[in-house]
Design a protein around this motif. Sequence first.
Motif, PDB file in Angstrom:
ATOM      1  N   TRP A  77       0.870  -1.171   0.000  1.00 13.39           N
ATOM      2  CA  TRP A  77       0.000   0.000   0.000  1.00 13.39           C
ATOM      3  C   TRP A  77       0.908   1.223   0.000  1.00 13.39           C
ATOM      4  CZ3 TRP A  77      -5.028   0.377  -0.861  1.00 13.39           C
ATOM      5  CH2 TRP A  77      -5.659   1.589  -0.597  1.00 13.39           C
ATOM      6  N   PRO A  78       0.586   2.232  -0.817  1.00 12.55           N
ATOM      7  CA  PRO A  78       1.460   3.405  -0.898  1.00 12.55           C
ATOM      8  C   PRO A  78       1.732   4.018   0.473  1.00 12.55           C
ATOM      9  CG  PRO A  78      -0.270   3.535  -2.561  1.00 12.55           C
ATOM     10  CD  PRO A  78      -0.602   2.370  -1.670  1.00 12.55           C
ATOM     11  N   GLY A  79       3.010   4.250   0.761  1.00 14.67           N
ATOM     12  CA  GLY A  79       3.404   4.923   1.987  1.00 14.67           C
ATOM     13  C   GLY A  79       3.368   4.077   3.244  1.00 14.67           C
ATOM     14  N   GLN A  80       3.094   2.788   3.122  1.00 16.36           N
ATOM     15  CA  GLN A  80       3.047   1.924   4.301  1.00 16.36           C
ATOM     16  C   GLN A  80       4.064   0.801   4.178  1.00 16.36           C
ATOM     17  OE1 GLN A  80      -0.851   0.408   5.130  1.00 16.36           O
ATOM     18  NE2 GLN A  80      -1.734   2.418   5.513  1.00 16.36           N
ATOM     19  N   ALA A  81       4.636   0.445   5.305  1.00 18.60           N
ATOM     20  CA  ALA A  81       5.555  -0.695   5.340  1.00 18.60           C
ATOM     21  C   ALA A  81       4.756  -1.975   5.108  1.00 18.60           C
ATOM     22  CB  ALA A  81       6.250  -0.748   6.692  1.00 18.60           C
ATOM     23  N   PRO A  82       5.402  -2.991   4.544  1.00 19.26           N
ATOM     24  CA  PRO A  82       4.690  -4.258   4.344  1.00 19.26           C
ATOM     25  C   PRO A  82       4.220  -4.810   5.685  1.00 19.26           C
ATOM     26  CG  PRO A  82       6.993  -4.412   3.625  1.00 19.26           C
ATOM     27  CD  PRO A  82       6.784  -3.044   4.156  1.00 19.26           C
ATOM     28  N   GLY A  83       3.122  -5.473   5.678  1.00 18.91           N
ATOM     29  CA  GLY A  83       2.571  -6.026   6.906  1.00 18.91           C
ATOM     30  C   GLY A  83       2.068  -7.447   6.706  1.00 18.91           C
TER      31      GLY A  83
END
Length: 151
Positions: A77-83
């Motif tokens: 997701w743009p701007g988010q670290a992978p989760g």
Amino acid sequence: MADIVNVRSATAADAAVVARLQQDMARELGTAGEPGFVDRFAKTWLADLERRPTWLAERDGRAIGVLILVVIDKLPWPGQAPGRWAHVSLVFVDQADRNAGVGHLLLGEMLAWAAANRVDRVQLNANPNSARLYRKAGFDSAPARLMELRI
């Protein structure tokens, strides 16, 4: 001491043991046996073992409980670290060993693993008989926006 319970990560060599515990739970819930189930389960579990971390509780070398987790990697997701998030697909403790802390030990090992492996949410479907165990481990009711459609 004979009453000490050891919890460890299951390996490929444990496939039949994990399948037996799954089958024991199904029988306890009233599901009829199925010829070849252990082999069918083991094949499916082994095919995706990397995404299905599993823990066994043992007493005197005999498996008395199991917890299976299914790990899902979130899409970027743009701007988010992978989760990652995870679903507890099975927690089962032999009837003779219930209410002795075995489920708590299994949950503790799983939650420690989840924290160390970037899992940011763990969900499960709580059986009313085991909801207290999950609440003691820190689980709470899901947000109202969580929905489900059974097909």
